[in-house]
Design a protein around this motif. Sequence first.
Motif, PDB file in Angstrom:
ATOM      1  N   MET A   1       0.865  -1.123  -0.072  1.00  0.00           N
ATOM      2  CA  MET A   1      -0.004   0.107  -0.048  1.00  0.00           C
ATOM      3  C   MET A   1       0.980   1.186  -0.013  1.00  0.00           C
ATOM      4  N   GLN A   2       0.895   1.940  -0.958  1.00  0.00           N
ATOM      5  CA  GLN A   2       1.501   3.311  -1.110  1.00  0.00           C
ATOM      6  C   GLN A   2       0.588   4.552  -0.994  1.00  0.00           C
ATOM      7  N   PRO A   3       1.103   5.650  -0.487  1.00  0.00           N
ATOM      8  CA  PRO A   3       0.328   6.714  -0.516  1.00  0.00           C
ATOM      9  C   PRO A   3      -0.357   7.428  -1.766  1.00  0.00           C
ATOM     10  N   ASN A   4      -1.297   7.849  -1.897  1.00  0.00           N
ATOM     11  CA  ASN A   4      -1.889   8.441  -3.303  1.00  0.00           C
ATOM     12  C   ASN A   4      -1.208   9.862  -3.221  1.00  0.00           C
ATOM     13  N   ARG A   5      -0.143  10.151  -3.965  1.00  0.00           N
ATOM     14  CA  ARG A   5       0.571  11.336  -3.560  1.00  0.00           C
ATOM     15  C   ARG A   5      -0.414  12.361  -4.253  1.00  0.00           C
ATOM     16  N   GLU A   6      -0.688  12.241  -5.434  1.00  0.00           N
ATOM     17  CA  GLU A   6      -1.645  13.317  -6.207  1.00  0.00           C
ATOM     18  C   GLU A   6      -2.683  13.657  -5.517  1.00  0.00           C
ATOM     19  N   TYR A   7      -3.576  12.684  -4.831  1.00  0.00           N
ATOM     20  CA  TYR A   7      -4.635  13.142  -3.877  1.00  0.00           C
ATOM     21  C   TYR A   7      -4.285  13.922  -2.688  1.00  0.00           C
ATOM     22  N   ILE A   8      -2.975  13.287  -2.004  1.00  0.00           N
ATOM     23  CA  ILE A   8      -2.616  13.894  -0.941  1.00  0.00           C
ATOM     24  C   ILE A   8      -2.368  15.480  -1.208  1.00  0.00           C
TER      25      ILE A   8
ATOM     26  N   ARG B   1       0.580  17.399  11.787  1.00  0.00           N
ATOM     27  CA  ARG B   1      -0.802  16.708  11.863  1.00  0.00           C
ATOM     28  C   ARG B   1      -0.723  15.181  11.559  1.00  0.00           C
ATOM     29  N   MET B   2       0.672  14.764  11.131  1.00  0.00           N
ATOM     30  CA  MET B   2       0.943  13.304  11.009  1.00  0.00           C
ATOM     31  C   MET B   2       1.538  12.948  12.095  1.00  0.00           C
ATOM     32  N   GLY B   3       2.158  13.709  12.739  1.00  0.00           N
ATOM     33  CA  GLY B   3       3.303  13.231  13.994  1.00  0.00           C
ATOM     34  C   GLY B   3       4.424  13.068  13.196  1.00  0.00           C
ATOM     35  N   ILE B   4       4.984  13.540  12.455  1.00  0.00           N
ATOM     36  CA  ILE B   4       6.206  13.429  11.600  1.00  0.00           C
ATOM     37  C   ILE B   4       6.954  14.630  11.463  1.00  0.00           C
ATOM     38  N   SER B   5       8.270  14.505  11.156  1.00  0.00           N
ATOM     39  CA  SER B   5       9.031  15.868  10.879  1.00  0.00           C
ATOM     40  C   SER B   5       8.465  16.449   9.740  1.00  0.00           C
ATOM     41  N   ARG B   6       8.830  17.662   9.581  1.00  0.00           N
ATOM     42  CA  ARG B   6       8.489  18.662   8.662  1.00  0.00           C
ATOM     43  C   ARG B   6       9.227  18.031   7.360  1.00  0.00           C
ATOM     44  N   ALA B   7      10.696  17.696   7.408  1.00  0.00           N
ATOM     45  CA  ALA B   7      11.330  17.206   6.337  1.00  0.00           C
ATOM     46  C   ALA B   7      10.861  15.628   5.707  1.00  0.00           C
ATOM     47  N   GLU B   8      10.435  14.993   6.587  1.00  0.00           N
ATOM     48  CA  GLU B   8       9.838  13.634   6.179  1.00  0.00           C
ATOM     49  C   GLU B   8       8.352  14.158   5.580  1.00  0.00           C
ATOM     50  N   ALA B   9       7.461  14.991   6.087  1.00  0.00           N
ATOM     51  CA  ALA B   9       6.375  15.273   5.232  1.00  0.00           C
ATOM     52  C   ALA B   9       6.714  16.002   3.797  1.00  0.00           C
ATOM     53  N   ASN B  10       7.932  16.668   3.824  1.00  0.00           N
ATOM     54  CA  ASN B  10       8.146  17.274   2.378  1.00  0.00           C
ATOM     55  C   ASN B  10       8.757  16.256   1.564  1.00  0.00           C
ATOM     56  N   ARG B  11       9.458  15.209   1.947  1.00  0.00           N
ATOM     57  CA  ARG B  11       9.708  13.940   1.199  1.00  0.00           C
ATOM     58  C   ARG B  11       8.488  13.370   0.747  1.00  0.00           C
ATOM     59  N   LEU B  12       7.545  13.005   1.428  1.00  0.00           N
ATOM     60  CA  LEU B  12       6.369  12.486   1.050  1.00  0.00           C
ATOM     61  C   LEU B  12       5.591  13.268  -0.038  1.00  0.00           C
ATOM     62  N   LEU B  13       5.671  14.688   0.145  1.00  0.00           N
ATOM     63  CA  LEU B  13       4.844  15.526  -0.963  1.00  0.00           C
ATOM     64  C   LEU B  13       5.642  15.250  -2.158  1.00  0.00           C
TER      65      LEU B  13
ATOM     66  N   GLU C   1      -9.438   4.020   0.510  1.00  0.00           N
ATOM     67  CA  GLU C   1      -9.122   4.117  -1.041  1.00  0.00           C
ATOM     68  C   GLU C   1      -8.800   5.110  -1.844  1.00  0.00           C
ATOM     69  N   ARG C   2      -8.995   6.437  -1.178  1.00  0.00           N
ATOM     70  CA  ARG C   2      -8.527   7.624  -1.895  1.00  0.00           C
ATOM     71  C   ARG C   2      -7.093   7.780  -1.243  1.00  0.00           C
ATOM     72  N   LEU C   3      -6.666   7.716   0.078  1.00  0.00           N
ATOM     73  CA  LEU C   3      -5.565   8.255   0.355  1.00  0.00           C
ATOM     74  C   LEU C   3      -4.516   7.226   0.195  1.00  0.00           C
ATOM     75  N   PHE C   4      -4.582   5.993  -0.239  1.00  0.00           N
ATOM     76  CA  PHE C   4      -3.577   5.024  -0.672  1.00  0.00           C
ATOM     77  C   PHE C   4      -4.108   4.457  -1.957  1.00  0.00           C
ATOM     78  N   ILE C   5      -2.762   3.853  -2.650  1.00  0.00           N
ATOM     79  CA  ILE C   5      -3.129   3.217  -3.668  1.00  0.00           C
ATOM     80  C   ILE C   5      -2.979   1.673  -3.350  1.00  0.00           C
ATOM     81  N   LEU C   6      -4.207   0.995  -3.370  1.00  0.00           N
ATOM     82  CA  LEU C   6      -4.176  -0.209  -2.969  1.00  0.00           C
ATOM     83  C   LEU C   6      -3.775  -1.405  -3.704  1.00  0.00           C
ATOM     84  N   PRO C   7      -2.973  -2.174  -3.606  1.00  0.00           N
ATOM     85  CA  PRO C   7      -2.504  -3.473  -4.396  1.00  0.00           C
ATOM     86  C   PRO C   7      -3.830  -4.397  -5.028  1.00  0.00           C
TER      87      PRO C   7
END
Length: 78
Positions: free
Chosen positions: A1-8, A25-37, A61-67
Amino acid sequence: MQPNREYILELVRKNDWSGGELGRRMGISRAEANRLLNGTRVGGKKIIAGLMKAFPDEPIERLFILPQVEPKGSSEVR
């Protein structure tokens, strides 16, 4: 399962959040959030849990791309 980057990205823009705000809001660092984006961080338990925390009302189903899973065995009906 991977994040649906475009929707996020769409949700982040809609809420007018920065990478830092998403991280908070995710409880992660700013740097890690930016890497996700930016698409350089694609998953893991922390990201999955964080996205569900940041966007509790969004369907999984919108947040993630399900296998796609193929059923095992024959497709014949007996």
